[in-house]
Design an enzyme around this catalytic site. Structure first.
Site, PDB file in Angstrom:
ATOM      1  N   ASN A 287      33.813  87.869  35.763  1.00 36.10           N
ATOM      2  CA  ASN A 287      32.704  88.671  36.274  1.00 36.10           C
ATOM      3  C   ASN A 287      31.878  87.706  37.134  1.00 36.10           C
ATOM      4  O   ASN A 287      31.152  86.863  36.618  1.00 36.10           O
ATOM      5  CB  ASN A 287      31.893  89.229  35.095  1.00 36.10           C
ATOM      6  CG  ASN A 287      30.856  90.244  35.538  1.00 36.10           C
ATOM      7  OD1 ASN A 287      30.394  90.223  36.660  1.00 36.10           O
ATOM      8  ND2 ASN A 287      30.466  91.108  34.609  1.00 36.10           N
TER       9      ASN A 287
ATOM     10  N   GLU B 290      25.296  93.241  39.750  1.00 36.51           N
ATOM     11  CA  GLU B 290      26.565  92.895  39.085  1.00 36.51           C
ATOM     12  C   GLU B 290      27.604  93.982  39.399  1.00 36.51           C
ATOM     13  O   GLU B 290      27.263  95.171  39.452  1.00 36.51           O
ATOM     14  CB  GLU B 290      26.317  92.861  37.571  1.00 36.51           C
ATOM     15  CG  GLU B 290      27.538  92.655  36.702  1.00 36.51           C
ATOM     16  CD  GLU B 290      27.274  92.929  35.220  1.00 36.51           C
ATOM     17  OE1 GLU B 290      26.486  93.851  34.890  1.00 36.51           O
ATOM     18  OE2 GLU B 290      27.854  92.220  34.386  1.00 36.51           O
TER      19      GLU B 290
ATOM     20  N   LYS C 227      30.256  84.659  35.059  1.00 42.50           N
ATOM     21  CA  LYS C 227      29.385  85.064  33.941  1.00 42.50           C
ATOM     22  C   LYS C 227      29.789  84.362  32.645  1.00 42.50           C
ATOM     23  O   LYS C 227      30.976  84.361  32.279  1.00 42.50           O
ATOM     24  CB  LYS C 227      29.470  86.585  33.781  1.00 42.50           C
ATOM     25  CG  LYS C 227      28.569  87.188  32.720  1.00 42.50           C
ATOM     26  CD  LYS C 227      28.663  88.708  32.805  1.00 42.50           C
ATOM     27  CE  LYS C 227      27.795  89.425  31.796  1.00 42.50           C
ATOM     28  NZ  LYS C 227      27.869  90.898  31.955  1.00 42.50           N
TER      29      LYS C 227
ATOM     30  N   ASN D 141      23.906  95.534  35.062  1.00 42.73           N
ATOM     31  CA  ASN D 141      24.226  96.939  34.768  1.00 42.73           C
ATOM     32  C   ASN D 141      23.841  97.145  33.308  1.00 42.73           C
ATOM     33  O   ASN D 141      24.549  96.668  32.415  1.00 42.73           O
ATOM     34  CB  ASN D 141      25.741  97.194  34.850  1.00 42.73           C
ATOM     35  CG  ASN D 141      26.254  97.374  36.263  1.00 42.73           C
ATOM     36  OD1 ASN D 141      26.277  98.469  36.787  1.00 42.73           O
ATOM     37  ND2 ASN D 141      26.685  96.280  36.858  1.00 42.73           N
TER      38      ASN D 141
ATOM     39  N   CYS E 225      23.628  89.613  34.414  1.00 44.99           N
ATOM     40  CA  CYS E 225      23.316  90.635  33.410  1.00 44.99           C
ATOM     41  C   CYS E 225      22.967  90.082  32.041  1.00 44.99           C
ATOM     42  O   CYS E 225      21.877  89.565  31.836  1.00 44.99           O
ATOM     43  CB  CYS E 225      24.442  91.659  33.341  1.00 44.99           C
ATOM     44  SG  CYS E 225      23.864  93.168  32.528  1.00 44.99           S
TER      45      CYS E 225
ATOM     46  N   GLU F 215      33.766  94.638  28.191  1.00 44.74           N
ATOM     47  CA  GLU F 215      33.738  93.446  29.070  1.00 44.74           C
ATOM     48  C   GLU F 215      34.529  92.290  28.473  1.00 44.74           C
ATOM     49  O   GLU F 215      35.097  91.481  29.203  1.00 44.74           O
ATOM     50  CB  GLU F 215      32.297  92.986  29.298  1.00 44.74           C
ATOM     51  CG  GLU F 215      31.604  93.700  30.423  1.00 44.74           C
ATOM     52  CD  GLU F 215      30.343  92.967  30.848  1.00 44.74           C
ATOM     53  OE1 GLU F 215      30.446  91.888  31.439  1.00 44.74           O
ATOM     54  OE2 GLU F 215      29.259  93.495  30.563  1.00 44.74           O
TER      55      GLU F 215
HETATM   56  N1  CDV Z   1      26.714  94.254  31.868  1.00 42.39           N
HETATM   57  C1  CDV Z   1      26.028  93.688  30.852  1.00 42.39           C
HETATM   58  O1  CDV Z   1      26.094  92.478  30.643  1.00 42.39           O
HETATM   59  N2  CDV Z   1      25.324  94.541  30.080  1.00 42.39           N
HETATM   60  C2  CDV Z   1      24.601  94.029  28.956  1.00 42.39           C
HETATM   61  C3  CDV Z   1      24.859  94.846  27.731  1.00 42.39           C
HETATM   62  C4  CDV Z   1      24.287  94.199  26.509  1.00 42.39           C
HETATM   63  C5  CDV Z   1      24.390  96.250  27.820  1.00 42.39           C
HETATM   64  C6  CDV Z   1      23.142  93.855  29.284  1.00 42.39           C
HETATM   65  O2  CDV Z   1      22.580  92.825  28.917  1.00 42.39           O
HETATM   66  O3  CDV Z   1      22.526  94.722  29.880  1.00 42.39           O
END
Ligand code: CDV
Length: 321
Positions: free
Chosen positions: A117, A52, A134, A204, A179, A153
């Site tokens: 995203n 991501e 996303k 991430n 993610c 975000e």
């Molecule tokens: N970039 C993300 O979507 N991070 C999320 C948040 C909750 C830390 C994750 O699911 O890792």
């Protein structure tokens, strides 16, 4: 059971990236990605999956009052000048790839430019065959100055309105999620109901979860828990690819992994840096789950699942009597 040596096999590479610092240019990141692409080629990969927001640092960790000041983190064309070399090299090698990045769209019919995203799927000829925005945007929309770092975000991205797609590509049915989507069973099931055979997911994940630090030590467990469950319950391969290591002082989980439709992890990163994790994935293995325990057509009961689409938050059951 015989070993997975059947006809529809994709050799996939999970191209984990180590940290990308604020000062790192896109060109320098793309050069790292091309290095991983060459390794992927030498190891026989047909498809390489990047994380991501792969091209830049994870910029939602900073807040700016005027979102226009953040425009430089977004791509306005894909490929663009700095990503064209990745497209060219992948095409030359005949390897497809999936890439996550921040997208700022052209104005729509109402003149609105959207910030997504985004994750794309590119075939072995260099053509974009799938684009995903996303859906489950985590974090917060306002500045929270008491945090050690922001996770804004919800300020920088709007949720993708199209939902979860599945694309016929690489000889199979390929889906994408990004993610935080991987924590939600609906993401996998939406694709499972389109017959998905391989889900590509960039992420991430900071180790420190600011709203509830008791979860910090469980980040690795939760990462594999959700992806293994999603793979098994939908009879699909899942390729989870991290940006790991200490980025701008924030420690992020690596643990990129490739998960079979059985729910077993068949390959996993052992570093938090740039690392290619490879597995040979037999798409026909999906049928062992899709046609048995998770034969949706035979066993699902959508008539009693109505809350799932009619309700967002929990409505607590009334007291008895
Ligand atoms: N970039 C993300 O979507 N991070 C999320 C948040 C909750 C830390 C994750 O699911 O890792």
């Amino acid at each position: 059971m015989t070993s997975p040596t059947a006809s529809r096999t994709i050799v996939v590479g999970a191209a984990q990236l180590g940290p990308v610092q604020r000062e790192d240019s896109r060109e320098s990141v793309v050069a790292r990605m091309i290095t991983l692409l060459h390794e992927a080629s030498s190891r026989g990969c047909q498809l390489v999956v990047y994380p991501e927001l792969a091209l830049t640092t994870f910029f939602p960790r900073w807040f700016v009052d005027d979102i226009g000041e953040a425009d430089h983190w977004y791509e306005t064309s894909m490929p663009g000048p700095s990503t064209q070399p990745l497209f060219d090299e992948a095409k030359k090698l005949g390897i497809g790839f999936s890439l996550g990045y921040a997208e700022l769209t052209d104005p729509d019919a109402r003149g609105t430019r959207h910030r997504y995203n985004t994750q794309i799927l590119v075939d072995g000829h260099g053509s974009i065959v799938g684009r995903y925005h996303k859906v489950h945007i985590p974090g917060h929309a306002g500045h929270e100055p008491d945090r050690p770092f922001q996770h804004a975000e919800r300020y920088y991205f709007e949720p993708g309105p199209e939902g979860f797609g599945v694309w016929r590509s690489f000889g199979g049915l390929i889906g994408m999620m990004t993610c935080n989507d991987r924590r939600w069973p609906e993401s996998y099931r939406e694709m499972g109901l389109q017959g998905v055979e391989m889900i590509l997911c960039g992420y991430n994940t900071p180790i420190h979860y600011v709203p509830d630090p008791s979860q910090d030590i469980l980040q690795g467990f939760h990462n594999s828990l959700v992806m293994q469950a999603g793979a098994y319950q939908n009879g699909t391969w899942v390729v989870g690819v991290a940006k790991g290591g200490v980025e701008e002082g924030v420690d992020s989980l690596g643990q990129s992994c490739i998960i079979a439709p059985s729910g077993q992890i068949v390959a996993q990163a052992y570093t938090t840096g740039d690392e290619l994790v490879v597995a040979s994935c037999d798409l026909d293995w999906c049928k062992r789950y899709k046609d048995t325990l998770f034969d949706f057509d035979k066993y699902r009961r959508p008539e009693v699942y109505t809350r799932i689409t009619s309700q967002r938050g929990a409505v607590i059951a009334p007291e008895n009597g």
